[in-house]
Design a protein around this motif. Structure first.
Motif, PDB file in Angstrom:
ATOM      1  N   VAL A   1      50.841  48.183  70.038  1.00 23.45           N
ATOM      2  CA  VAL A   1      51.257  49.538  70.386  1.00 23.45           C
ATOM      3  C   VAL A   1      50.178  50.505  69.901  1.00 23.45           C
ATOM      4  O   VAL A   1      49.715  50.398  68.772  1.00 23.45           O
ATOM      5  CB  VAL A   1      52.595  49.898  69.705  1.00 23.45           C
ATOM      6  N   THR A   2      49.826  51.452  70.775  1.00 28.15           N
ATOM      7  CA  THR A   2      48.909  52.516  70.371  1.00 28.15           C
ATOM      8  C   THR A   2      49.647  53.839  70.515  1.00 28.15           C
ATOM      9  O   THR A   2      50.295  54.078  71.542  1.00 28.15           O
ATOM     10  CB  THR A   2      47.655  52.530  71.272  1.00 28.15           C
ATOM     11  N   ALA A   3      49.552  54.679  69.478  1.00 20.71           N
ATOM     12  CA  ALA A   3      50.202  55.994  69.522  1.00 20.71           C
ATOM     13  C   ALA A   3      49.502  56.918  68.553  1.00 20.71           C
ATOM     14  O   ALA A   3      48.712  56.482  67.718  1.00 20.71           O
ATOM     15  CB  ALA A   3      51.684  55.871  69.172  1.00 20.71           C
ATOM     16  N   LYS A   4      49.793  58.207  68.711  1.00 19.10           N
ATOM     17  CA  LYS A   4      49.174  59.175  67.806  1.00 19.10           C
ATOM     18  C   LYS A   4      49.785  59.078  66.396  1.00 19.10           C
ATOM     19  O   LYS A   4      49.113  59.228  65.389  1.00 19.10           O
ATOM     20  CB  LYS A   4      49.398  60.578  68.355  1.00 19.10           C
ATOM     21  N   GLY A   5      51.108  58.860  66.375  1.00 15.47           N
ATOM     22  CA  GLY A   5      51.798  58.815  65.079  1.00 15.47           C
ATOM     23  C   GLY A   5      53.171  58.197  65.223  1.00 15.47           C
ATOM     24  O   GLY A   5      53.465  57.512  66.214  1.00 15.47           O
ATOM     25  N   GLU A   6      54.021  58.503  64.258  1.00 14.10           N
ATOM     26  CA  GLU A   6      55.313  57.832  64.146  1.00 14.10           C
ATOM     27  C   GLU A   6      56.211  57.997  65.384  1.00 14.10           C
ATOM     28  O   GLU A   6      56.946  57.103  65.762  1.00 14.10           O
ATOM     29  CB  GLU A   6      56.069  58.348  62.917  1.00 14.10           C
ATOM     30  N   LYS A   7      56.141  59.179  66.024  1.00 17.37           N
ATOM     31  CA  LYS A   7      57.057  59.415  67.148  1.00 17.37           C
ATOM     32  C   LYS A   7      56.730  58.497  68.332  1.00 17.37           C
ATOM     33  O   LYS A   7      57.626  57.893  68.929  1.00 17.37           O
ATOM     34  CB  LYS A   7      56.994  60.889  67.570  1.00 17.37           C
TER      35      LYS A   7
ATOM     36  N   LYS B   1      46.581  53.610  65.553  1.00 12.36           N
ATOM     37  CA  LYS B   1      46.686  55.069  65.685  1.00 12.36           C
ATOM     38  C   LYS B   1      45.565  55.587  66.558  1.00 12.36           C
ATOM     39  O   LYS B   1      44.414  55.184  66.394  1.00 12.36           O
ATOM     40  CB  LYS B   1      46.602  55.726  64.311  1.00 12.36           C
ATOM     41  N   ASN B   2      45.927  56.481  67.460  1.00 12.50           N
ATOM     42  CA  ASN B   2      44.907  57.112  68.296  1.00 12.50           C
ATOM     43  C   ASN B   2      45.214  58.606  68.406  1.00 12.50           C
ATOM     44  O   ASN B   2      46.146  59.006  69.104  1.00 12.50           O
ATOM     45  CB  ASN B   2      44.894  56.454  69.678  1.00 12.50           C
ATOM     46  N   GLU B   3      44.419  59.402  67.702  1.00  9.38           N
ATOM     47  CA  GLU B   3      44.631  60.859  67.632  1.00  9.38           C
ATOM     48  C   GLU B   3      44.558  61.534  68.992  1.00  9.38           C
ATOM     49  O   GLU B   3      45.064  62.643  69.176  1.00  9.38           O
ATOM     50  CB  GLU B   3      43.570  61.495  66.711  1.00  9.38           C
ATOM     51  N   ALA B   4      43.929  60.884  69.943  1.00  8.03           N
ATOM     52  CA  ALA B   4      43.728  61.517  71.255  1.00  8.03           C
ATOM     53  C   ALA B   4      45.018  61.544  72.083  1.00  8.03           C
ATOM     54  O   ALA B   4      45.118  62.276  73.067  1.00  8.03           O
ATOM     55  CB  ALA B   4      42.635  60.782  72.016  1.00  8.03           C
ATOM     56  N   LEU B   5      46.012  60.747  71.690  1.00  9.97           N
ATOM     57  CA  LEU B   5      47.259  60.725  72.475  1.00  9.97           C
ATOM     58  C   LEU B   5      48.163  61.888  72.077  1.00  9.97           C
ATOM     59  O   LEU B   5      47.993  62.501  71.030  1.00  9.97           O
ATOM     60  CB  LEU B   5      48.001  59.397  72.255  1.00  9.97           C
ATOM     61  N   GLU B   6      49.142  62.193  72.960  1.00  7.23           N
ATOM     62  CA  GLU B   6      50.112  63.241  72.637  1.00  7.23           C
ATOM     63  C   GLU B   6      51.189  62.663  71.708  1.00  7.23           C
ATOM     64  O   GLU B   6      51.355  61.448  71.625  1.00  7.23           O
ATOM     65  CB  GLU B   6      50.748  63.767  73.935  1.00  7.23           C
ATOM     66  N   ASP B   7      51.942  63.578  71.056  1.00  5.39           N
ATOM     67  CA  ASP B   7      52.923  63.148  70.043  1.00  5.39           C
ATOM     68  C   ASP B   7      53.914  62.089  70.549  1.00  5.39           C
ATOM     69  O   ASP B   7      54.291  61.180  69.821  1.00  5.39           O
ATOM     70  CB  ASP B   7      53.761  64.348  69.575  1.00  5.39           C
ATOM     71  N   GLU B   8      54.361  62.257  71.797  1.00  2.00           N
ATOM     72  CA  GLU B   8      55.425  61.371  72.294  1.00  2.00           C
ATOM     73  C   GLU B   8      54.880  60.228  73.154  1.00  2.00           C
ATOM     74  O   GLU B   8      55.642  59.439  73.692  1.00  2.00           O
ATOM     75  CB  GLU B   8      56.439  62.197  73.102  1.00  2.00           C
TER      76      GLU B   8
END
Ligand code: ACM
Ligand code: ZN
Length: 481
Positions: free
Chosen positions: A49-55, A29-36
């Motif tokens: 995979v790195t992303a802010k969240g589930e989307k 998880k990386n809070e700095a990324l955008e939702d999509e």
């Protein structure tokens, strides 16, 4: 070639392959990324995979699904990806012809694979009302049915049905799991014959008329002069809104001829009382009252571009630009209003490939000529509709939509400078097998871009049902008075 649609916005192939198992993917998880947004790194050692969240994770998984399809390996690479537009919609017209819940789910699966995030569901039109209503039971007992299949068809069996609230909830939930918002449309004040046929007192003439079986634009529309109409609309919209827990609601607004309003004493009185210029402004008044009601309920509205004709549209409405010869949508966007681009000549999938070849769809960019820098920043995204007057079954629907809807998926996601038609065509053909697994048969490649005289059979096939006397009468609406 990396077979992913839509094409990722940054992709570097680093060489080699590694084995792939869905369970072996690491997530950070990386809070700095955008939702999509998502990063995908595949090395000999790991898949991460790195992303802010589930989307973001969901989109990365869709990319991985395409990379690994029919193989147990994936190429080593780095993808850094996020969409060009936040609104990437497909529209299905379930009013002219219905699809089963399972068919709609199949389409949604494909749409999710290509990273669409909005399902605009056109649920009511002249030829049928397709949402269960407890407030207005006549809409289902009467307005959901028409005498004959219509649209020039020789099938005279009664046609119709509607989606129960339970079915609608099931579809909304199915979409939620795939990060797709569902935006229902109740088209107002035109395209409402199924409503007027159920409740004739809502029309200017209060005349009993049958649920429509002909295509086209019809003169009977909701009466904007009487309060009864507004009370009906507010109650219906409240009831339907409960099924769709989203910020936006589509209130139609297209193709509302003013013949009835021009002759109706109630509508004319309203024009006078409200100091409106004419019936066009009466539509502005009508739409803005609906918008205000929806705002009080916490909802924002989307409306087709004809809603701009009055020159008084509420500034918070998103305008769906489908056919706008006066370029009002572009001016709206340049002045700060939001628009969705869904060009009739390029993104409408109900027209044959002979008229709208795949390459034409792919090459139509939403940065419309009349947009300045502000205007371009106010394009929230793209939408590709399939209207179903002449799309009677799901096989036909899939033939019309695939691969053209995939072209719109790529336009909505991939930056214009990164797009390439030849590469897209190759990737689209490669997606045939993955779609077949989903239950979708794509049009054969030779059909995608008919050239020269090869376009003619397509056009003839499209219009041939109107070669009969009855068909011509229907097409021209000859018995409307
Ligand atoms: C439309 O195609 N009438 C929006
Ligand atoms: Zn009226």
């Amino acid at each position: 070639m990396i077979n992913v649609i839509p094409k990722p916005n940054y992709l570097a192939v680093t060489g080699g392959e590694r084995s792939y198992r869905e369970k072996g993917v690491g997530f950070i998880k990386n809070e700095a990324l955008e939702d999509e947004e998502y990063y995908l790194e595949i090395t000999k050692e790991r898949i991460c995979v790195t992303a802010k969240g589930e989307k973001g994770f969901f989109y990365a998984k869709k990319t991985l699904k395409q990379l690994s399809f029919l193989k147990d390996t994936v190429p080593c690479l780095v993808i850094k990806d996020k969409p060009r537009y936040s609104y990437r919609a497909f529209m299905i017209d379930s009013a002219r012809h219905m699809q089963t819940v399972d068919e709609i789910k199949t389409y949604i699966d494909a749409a999710a694979l290509f990273k669409f995030n909005v399902f605009h569901w056109h649920l009511c039109d002249d030829q049928g009302f397709r949402i269960e209503s407890e407030e207005f039971p006549q809409l289902n007992a009467h307005g959901s049915w028409r005498n004959g299949h219509g649209f020039g068809s020789t099938n005279t069996d009664r046609y119709g049905g509607y989606y129960t609230k339970a079915q609608i909830k099931e579809i909304v939930e199915y979409c939620r799991e795939r990060f797709i918002d569902v935006i229902p449309e109740i088209d107002l004040p035109g395209h409402t014959i199924a409503i007027l046929s159920s409740y004739p007192s809502l029309s200017c003439r209060k005349k009993e008329i049958p649920v429509e079986t002909r295509p086209g634009v019809h003169k009977d529309i909701l009466c904007a002069g009487r309060e009864e109409t507004f009370e009906f609309c507010f109650k219906l919209l409240d009831e339907v809104s409960e099924l769709f827990p989203y910020e936006y609601f589509h209130i139609g607004g297209d193709e509302a001829p003013k013949d009835r309003w021009n002759e109706c004493p109630d509508c004319q009185k309203r024009i006078k009382d409200e100091h409106l210029r004419d019936s066009e402004q009466l539509q502005g008044y009508f739409v803005n009252r609906i918008v205000k009601h929806m705002a009080e309920k916490g909802k924002k509205c989307i409306a087709w571009n004809e809603s701009l004709n009055s020159g008084m549209l509420d500034k918070d409405v998103i305008v769906a630009d489908w056919m706008d010869k006066e370029h009002r949508s572009e001016k709206w966007a340049n002045a700060g209003g939001k628009i969705i681009v869904e060009d009739f000549f390029s993104y409408y999938l109900d027209y044959p490939y002979g008229m709208t070849p795949l390459e034409k769809t792919y090459r139509f960019d939403p940065n419309l000529e009349g947009l300045d820098e502000t205007g371009r920043s106010n394009v929230v995204g793209v939408e590709t509709p399939i209207w179903t007057e002449f799309v009677e079954n799901f096989d036909r629907l899939c033939f019309m939509c695939f691969p053209r809807m995939m072209a719109v998926a790529e336009i909505g996601w991939t930056n214009a400078a990164k797009r390439n038609y030849k590469s897209f065509e190759e990737r689209a053909e490669k997606a045939r097998a993955i779609l077949a697994e989903t239950g979708i048969t794509m049009a054969l490649r030779e059909k995608w871009n008919p050239k020269g005289t090869k376009r003619i059979p397509d056009l003839i096939n499209h219009y041939k049902r109107f070669a009969t006397r009855e068909g011509i009468r229907q097409l021209l609406n000859l018995d409307e008075n």
